[in-house]
Every structure is written in C-alpha cells, then in structure tokens.
Design a protein around this motif. Structure first.
Motif, PDB file in Angstrom:
ATOM      1  N   LYS A  23       0.849  -1.186   0.000  1.00  0.00           N
ATOM      2  CA  LYS A  23       0.000   0.000   0.000  1.00  0.00           C
ATOM      3  C   LYS A  23       0.883   1.234   0.000  1.00  0.00           C
ATOM      4  O   LYS A  23       1.735   1.397   0.877  1.00  0.00           O
ATOM      5  N   HIS A  24       0.687   2.076  -1.018  1.00  0.00           N
ATOM      6  CA  HIS A  24       1.434   3.344  -1.085  1.00  0.00           C
ATOM      7  C   HIS A  24       0.469   4.491  -0.879  1.00  0.00           C
ATOM      8  O   HIS A  24      -0.622   4.496  -1.428  1.00  0.00           O
ATOM      9  N   ILE A  67      -5.688  -1.654  -2.273  1.00  0.00           N
ATOM     10  CA  ILE A  67      -4.277  -2.019  -2.131  1.00  0.00           C
ATOM     11  C   ILE A  67      -3.555  -1.648  -3.417  1.00  0.00           C
ATOM     12  O   ILE A  67      -4.137  -1.631  -4.492  1.00  0.00           O
ATOM     13  N   SER A  68      -2.259  -1.319  -3.273  1.00  0.00           N
ATOM     14  CA  SER A  68      -1.496  -0.880  -4.443  1.00  0.00           C
ATOM     15  C   SER A  68      -1.008  -2.081  -5.228  1.00  0.00           C
ATOM     16  O   SER A  68      -0.811  -2.005  -6.440  1.00  0.00           O
TER      17      SER A  68
END
Lengths: 380, 270, 289
Positions: A23-24, A67-68
């Motif tokens: 996650k970013h 979520i990335s």
C-alpha cells in the motif's frame, strides 16, 4: 512443549489470505509486502506501534482502502473488486461510530435494512444480539446517552447481527479505562468462542494482544516482524525489536566464542560462558553494536542467604533499587563482573512474586541470582 | 477583582446599549404619528404600517427580495455542502488554495465584486434582472454557508459513514441516512443565514438588479424623501422582527443539533 | 491498480468542482477583466485596446483621487482602531467574567443588531447624530448645551461612529475566540509566580489574545475600506470614499479603465495590509484563527 490454543485450530481452513500486499500513499510505503494467512475461527491480532501499518492492513481487509499491489482473499474469494459494503466482514471502529441520532435498537438493526425478513423477526434478532452483548432491554435508549463500555457493546451487536465471516476490531478497547478494558478483554474472548467468527484485532497494547489472541502478527514499518502464538512470541522473539516491544527484556552485550553442531557458545559479562541451541538464537537489530544476550525479568530468581535452589547457574549481584508493586517486587541489580568488558555498569531488572514467606530484600544487599541458560536468548 | 468586574460589567452594558440604540429607536418612530423623525414623539399610530402594506412598489420589492434570498440561500447552501464535504473529508493537492479562493468574497470589498461583475455582465450584453442579483448573492453567501457547514461536517466522526457503508449501505445511502440527518441543523443554519444576508444585501442588488427594486434598494431610494421615512421605519421594524425570528430559529436548530450529537451548547454564529 | 490517494483526490476534486468553478466564473473572471481593463485606454463609449499605464499614473497623481484614497484609508484605520478598542473589553468581559452557560446568550445578543437592515441602521445613526437628532435634541432639551453639537454632524466623525457600530460583532467574535483558547491555568500560574493582575494581563493575556485582535483588525478594515453606503447616506455624498469614486468612474463617468485601476489599487492596498497583518500574526504566535 505443551499444546497452545492456536495449535488446536484447524490449520487447513484459511479465512483471510494476504498475498504480497503493498500500500502506497504517495511516496509513503505503508504496507511492504504483507503475506499472511488468518485461519477460520481464530482470534488474530495485529500488534505494533502507531504508524506500523496495522490499521491500514485492517482497513484494506475491510475494503476501506484499495491495495497498491498484491491480493487479499476472504474465504478463498478474491476481494480486489469487492467494495466494503459487499465484503463478508464487519468492523468495530475505534470510536465505535454509534449513530448518535438513532436508538440502540435502530443502531443494531441498521445492517438489516436491506434484509427481506419481517419486522417482528428482525426485532427478535436485535433483541438476541443485544442479549448476547449484555444489553438486554436497552433497545429504546438514545445512543448518544450511552457510556463508553455500552457503546462498545452496541458496536459489537451491530456488527455481529449480520453474521459476518470476519469481525474486524480497530483498537476497540483503547478508549476504556483500565478496569473496564480488562473486563471487556475477557468478554470479547468469551464472545468470540461463543459465535465462532474469525476476529481480527488491531492493537498497540502488547498485553492486550497476549491476553486475547490465538495468534499475533507483530508489525513494524509496514512489515510483519513475527507471526506466532502468544507464548512463542514472548519466549522466543524472532528478533531483538520484537523482544523489546513485547514485555520487558534485559540485554547484555555478548561475545560469540564458537559454533558447533548448531550450538552457539557465547559469553556475556556477569553470566559467563553459555551454550545456546539454535532455538534460543534470534536476529539482532541492524543498528545493534554486536550480539546481545537477553532474558526476561521473571526467568531469574533471587536466592536468600540460606536458601538453596535447583538452577544450574548462579551469579552474585548487588541490589541497586527495589520497586514494590504489592503482588510483585522489581529489583535492579548489578551483576558481579557485568562491567568487566568495558567498565560500563549494566543494571538488570529481576521480578519476584511476593509469595508467603519470601521477604523483600533491601537496597545495597549482596545477593545471589539463580538462573538457567535455557531462558536466555542470543541476538546476533 | 470585584471592582474590576463591576466596571467591565457596566461597560459591557453600555456597549450593548450602543449596539441596540438604533434598533430601540426604530419602533419608537415606526409607531410615532409625527412625520418628522425627531424627538419629542407625537402620538401613537399604526398608520405607517398600513401605508407600508398598501405600497405596491414595496410589495414588488419584497417579492423580488424573497425570490432572490430563497434562490441564493438554496444555491449557496448546495454549493457549500460540496465545498464543506470536500474540505472536511478529502485530501488533495491544492485544497487550501482552492478553498481560500472560494472563501475570498468574505474579505473582498463588496463594491469590487459588484463592479467587476457588472462590467462583465454589461460587456456580455446580459440583461440585468433579479437573476443577475441571485448570481451575485450566491457568490457572497457561499463563504458564510461554507463556514457554517464546515463546522457541521467536521464535528462529524468520519467512521460513522464508514460504519454505515460497512453495514451494507451504498456510499450515497450512507450519506443520506447518516451524514445528512446529522448535518441537517447546519444546513438549516446555513439557509437561514444566507437568506438573511441576501435579504439585507444592498450594493450588489443596487448595481445588478437593473430597474427591478429589492427591499434594500427600495429603502435606499426612499431615504431621500423625508415624507417616506416614517413608513421606512415601520418596514425596518418589521424586518428586525423577522431577522430576530429567523436568527432564533437558526440558533435553536444549531443547539438541537449539538444536543443530538451529545455536544455542549456553547459557541455562536460565525 | 495504482489507486489509493488518487481515488481520494479525484473524489475531492469532483466535490469541490461546483463551488470552485462557480467562484472561478463569477469572481475570478470579472476580477481578471477589470485587471485587464485597468491597463487599457478609455475611448468614447467604449474601451480601446491600447495598453497603457496612464490610469495608474492618474490614480497615483490626481489630487482628488489621492484625497479620497487618503480619506478612505484614514477613515478605515480610525474605524478599525475605535471598533477594536471598544470591542476588546466586551470580548474580555464575556470570556472571563460571564458564566460559561451564559456566554452563548451574550454572543447571541451581540450578533442580533448585525443582522438587522444595514441601510436602516446607518440611517438611524444619522437620526441619532443629526442636527435635530436624538443626542442634540436631548442635550438641548435638558439644558446641557445651548447650540446643537456640530462635530458629530454629517462628517468623518459620524462616518466613523456609524461604521464602528456596524462592524462591532466582527471585532468582538475573533477576540472572544482567541481569549477562550487561553488556558486559564496559565493566568493562575502568572498570578502564582507573584505577578500583579495588570502584569498578568499585559504579559500573558494580551499576547495570547493578539491573533484574535489582529484577525479583528483585518475583518473590520477590509470591508470598511470598500464601504459605499455610509458615505452616501451619512456624508450625503459630499465626503466620498474610494467605493463611491469607483462607482462614479465606472458608471456615471463611464471611464471603465480608470474605475478598474481604482478598484485594482484598492484591492492591492487591502491585500498589502492583509499580508502585513498576517505576517505580524505569524510572528506573534503559531495560533491560527
């Protein structure tokens, strides 16, 4: 080793699977490759200091955050495109998020709005849910007039009435006072066993995690540092950071003398030379000055002048400080020879239960410390 | 301590007298039978109110003002809801600057807003009417609406809406079932205050209304004629009474909203 | 799946778009237009598209413009000073002397007059201060004075009094908010350390209230400098301020470029004063209102 609580659970049924979850937030990397399997029916905790990503992970499971990278599966179904309102999870929020303009019953019944069942049937469900959390008869109260503990119970009833596969709890006890918190910890454990739903708890309180969980994932900086049962986590921390975070541990600098057949021979000032099997060896922190040997305060025993003991090792020491807690006494000790390596005094803390017949010793007393190499952990 | 407190109390009382002086005079002259606004008072009459009631231009002005105030307050509040929600709920680059710009009319002299808008409207050949006043009033009411609504939205726990969403509602139904009822007192306050501001606004109405009268521009035009002033006093009295009722209503809703949230009933407008 | 912040930002932009575009269209575009106009040349019945600085030269050199500009600034500064000085003790009283449950009522009482018709309020001050007004007729009636007082009559003084009344709540509220934020134990600590009440006020209360005072100064100063109604009604049009001048140039004389230059100059002055005060504010404390 005795069988732990989590060993009894059916390890073959995963409820939640996180596979390489990243996650970013802009430049900030909040989750750095989380791989995690939470089993059906277990009480699972995400433990870590604030900012470690535990709440972010919980919110990605709930569906509040995208979520990335990676994948999240709940009950073997990919959740990537499933929004929070369609996931088989429900959440108890840190603030409880009780709707202030509704009654207790309306709050609990909120999730049933789209349920086709009849009014009477729903009312019965609400009454059951309230009874389950110990709030029978509170249905008509205004929600904003409830106490903290009662709000917590309403939040639980509101989430559990939908019979989710997973109940997510975001620091649910942090707003309560100590007594109430301890009471709710026990009630939550009982409730979880009663309903059999998978509970995932986020907490920064290591004691709370140890008390309540079947298994705990300790997180630092967006990564899982260790995933284990409470006993293993406490007795065999995977690295020094985990050891530092959970409970109290004394650390003494150590020197590695040799390694043979998986047994490490090390020396620590004040403790002398010890042989430690691989299961007592963990990783040091990257910024440590070298290997350290650690031990918990309760694993060593102060021995009175005429007492005998059955421990294999004994070290002489001087009592520097005595802190009396009623049920326990904490002693800060200087081990003989502890300063031998570089002249630095290295006080260690020992805790003793104040059982009948054991006197509290005075500051300045010369005393003996009995211990076993089996309770040491080497961090290298 | 006591002496100082006493002195301040007397000062505060005198200050209130200063604030209320014009408002106290208003009904005195409105019910005074003398045609000149000066002391001593002559006798009691309700004739000025009757004259006000019978005045056709005044009625047109009132109708115009009501249309403008209702439209502007609804538009400003709707736009305000968007801005307040954006600023309290979302983070995005440039948010501070954009919000600052939207709030700018609050600190900009109205004459400049009115003049620049007028120049553009005339340049584009737009016919001046109450529509152009609505456009201008919406602009100047919007910052006040946003200020009130932001307070209402920010006192709301973000997880309330998430909880509703988590319990199976859609984003929109969560907003409708949870957020909207909880900020409703703020919305009503915003409508009332925007309405009051618009109803009393003179400069924009004066320049942008073309030949359509509004209450303030009508009052302004009549103040030049001494004969008309007693009637204007009667009108003023009615407006003060209306303002007080609207304000009391706004305050009531604000406090009720607070009580419903379990908050404390202190604070005030702005 | 690189969403995350982007999704949040997108929703934020989508939400803020309607009010922002509205302000852009109704405020920014007109302001830019007059900014452009201010550099163009006035022709007969129309604006000629020739770039010039002549309008600004005229704004800064014309004695009439300069007189009006100086008058506007002086009146605004005077109004601000009077309003804030009069308001501070009231804010102090409500914050420190009034019981907590009565504070809301006091604030309500203070704000009510503000919501009543501005025009009528201004006009009533004319009635109060006029030659045969309330004050003069009362004073002569009581035999205190023989001739009506003239220093309060239709001049700068009467404009100042009227505006000080009009902007009173604007000054009281920010000061009140700043005073409310002061931790009461700080004052007790000051007293406990042996300072006198006056010293505590001077060294603790006043500096902590300063952001509120500065906010009050700005909130009063900005609208008064652009006030149109009061000079028109009280001054009888004989003592115009900048707003009246802008209106005359724009409409009566139809010199839009010069009117625009006046408006832009007025805005620049307002902006300059605001920046100066915000800077002082920042230096005073990190407290922001």
């Amino acid at each position: 080793m005795s069988e732990t609580r989590y060993d009894r659970l059916d390890a073959a049924t995963p409820m939640i699977e996180c596979r390489g979850v990243h996650k970013h937030y802009g430049d900030y990397h909040a989750l750095r490759g989380i791989d995690l399997t939470i089993r059906a029916g277990e009480f699972f905790s995400l433990l870590g200091p604030s900012g470690c990503g535990k709440t972010t992970l919980l919110r990605t499971i709930a569906g509040f955050e995208d979520i990335s990278d990676g994948a999240i599966l709940i009950d073997e179904k990919r959740m990537d495109e499933v929004p929070a309102n369609k996931r088989p999870t429900n959440m108890v929020f840190q603030s409880y998020a009780i709707f202030p303009h509704l009654t207790v019953a309306q709050n609990v019944a909120f999730g049933l709005r789209r349920d086709p069942r009849g009014k009477a049937e729903k009312a019965a469900l609400v009454e059951d849910a309230l009874a389950m959390v110990g709030l029978r008869g509170y249905g008509n109260r205004a929600a904003h007039a409830l106490s903290g503990g009662q709000r917590q119970r309403v939040a639980l009833a509101r989430a559990l009435i939908l019979k989710p596969k997973v109940l997510l709890l975001d620091e649910p006890l942090s707003a309560l006072d100590r007594k109430m918190r301890e009471q709710m910890q026990v009630e939550l454990i009982k409730l979880q066993r009663q309903v059999g739903i998978t509970f995932v708890l986020v907490t920064h309180d290591q004691e709370e995690a140890l008390v309540m969980s079947d298994r705990i994932a300790v997180m630092f900086e967006g990564e899982i540092a260790q995933l284990d049962g409470p006993e293993a986590l406490y007795a065999r921390p995977a690295n020094r950071r985990v050891a530092d975070f959970i409970g109290v541990m004394n650390f003494l600098p150590a020197r590695i003398l040799g390694e043979k057949d998986g047994i490490v021979t090390a020396e620590a000032p004040g403790l002398g030379v010890v042989d430690l099997p691989a299961r007592q060896v963990s990783r040091a922190n990257p910024d440590d000055d070298g290997p350290t040997i650690g031990f918990r305060p309760e694993t060593m025993t102060l021995v009175g002048p005429n007492q005998t003991h059955s421990q294999p090792r004994e070290t002489n020491a001087t009592i520097d400080e005595v802190v009396y807690y009623g049920d326990m006494t904490y002693y800060d000790l200087r081990l003989d020879g502890a300063a031998a390596m570089d002249g630095k005094a290295r006080p260690v803390r020992i805790s003793m239960r104040n059982v009948f017949g054991r006197d509290v010793q005075d500051v300045g007393t010369r005393t003996r410390l009995a211990w076993s190499p089996g309770s040491l952990v080497l961090f290298r | 301590m006591r002496g100082q407190g006493r002195g301040l109390q007397v000062y505060a009382a005198l200050y209130l007298l200063f604030l209320y002086a014009p408002i106290i005079l208003l009904p005195l002259f409105a019910f005074n039978s003398g045609t000149i606004i000066a002391f001593p008072l002559q006798g009691f009459t309700t004739g000025w109110f009757a004259q006000m009631w019978a005045n056709a231009t005044l009625r047109t002005a009132l109708t115009n003002s009501l249309i403008i105030a209702v439209s502007a307050s609804i538009l400003a509040t709707c736009l305000g809801i968007f801005a307040a929600r954006a600023s309290t709920r979302f983070e995005f680059p440039g948010k501070g600057g954009m919000m600052g710009f939207i709030l700018l009319p609050m600190v900009l002299p109205e004459i400049i807003v009115a003049m620049s808008l007028l120049v553009v409207l005339l340049g584009m050949g737009v016919q001046l009417s109450i529509l152009t006043v609505i456009v201008g009033h919406t602009l100047i009411c919007m910052p006040y609406a946003i200020a009130i609504l932001t307070t209402a939205f920010s006192s709301l726990d973000k997880s309330l809406e998430e909880a509703a969403y988590d319990l199976g509602e859609t984003r929109w139904s969560a907003f409708r079932l949870i957020t909207l009822p909880l900020v409703m007192p703020g919305i009503i306050s915003s409508l009332l205050i925007s309405f009051t501001i618009s109803l009393d606004e003179f400069i924009i109405a004066f320049f942008l209304a073309g030949n359509q009268p509004t209450l303030p521009t009508y009052i302004f035009s009549q103040l030049r004629f001494p004969k008309q002033i007693p009637m204007i006093m009667a009108l003023g009295t009615a407006l003060v009474a209306l303002s007080i009722v609207l304000l009391a209503l706004g305050e009531y809703f604000r406090r009720r909203g607070n009580a419903r949230m379990g908050g404390n009933p202190t604070g005030g407008f702005l | 799946m690189a969403k995350g912040l982007d999704a949040q930002a997108r929703q934020g932009y989508a939400l803020i778009a309607p009010p922002f575009l509205y302000a852009l269209l109704i405020l920014a575009a007109p302001l830019l237009t007059i900014l452009t106009y201010s550099f163009l040349t006035d022709g007969y019945l129309e604006v000629v598209r020739d770039f010039t600085l002549a309008n600004y030269v005229q704004v800064w050199t014309d004695p009439i413009v300069r007189t009006v500009m100086m008058r506007s600034l002086t009146v605004s500064a005077l109004v601000t000073l009077v309003t804030v000085l009069l308001a501070f003790p009231v804010a102090y009283y409500v914050s420190f002397m009034v019981r907590p449950e009565k504070k809301a009522t006091w604030l309500f009482l203070i704000t009510i007059p503000f919501w009543t018709s501005y025009l009528i309020r201004v006009f009533l001050w004319k009635v109060i201060l006029g030659y045969n007004g309330v004050i003069n007729s009362s004073l002569t009636g009581l035999g205190i004075i023989d001739e009506p007082l003239t220093f309060i009559l239709y001049n700068v003084n009467s404009i100042v009094i009227t505006l000080a009344h009009a902007y009173a709540p604007f000054a009281i509220l920010p000061i009140f908010v700043a005073l409310e934020k002061i931790d009461r134990s700080l004052l007790e600590a000051g007293r406990d350390l042996g300072e006198s009440r006056a010293m505590t006020f001077w060294r603790v209360t006043l500096p902590l209230a300063m952001p509120g005072v500065l906010a009050a100064v700005l909130i009063v100063f900005i609208p008064t400098i652009g006030d149109y109604v009061t000079p028109e009604l009280i001054g009888g049009g004989k003592i115009p301020m900048i707003a009246n001048l802008i209106q005359v140039q724009m409409l009566a004389l139809d010199n839009r470029p010069l009117g625009s230059a006046l408006a832009v100059t007025a805005m620049a002055i307002v902006a300059l004063v605001s920046v100066v005060f915000l800077f002082i504010n920042r230096r005073f404390l990190k407290v922001r209102l």
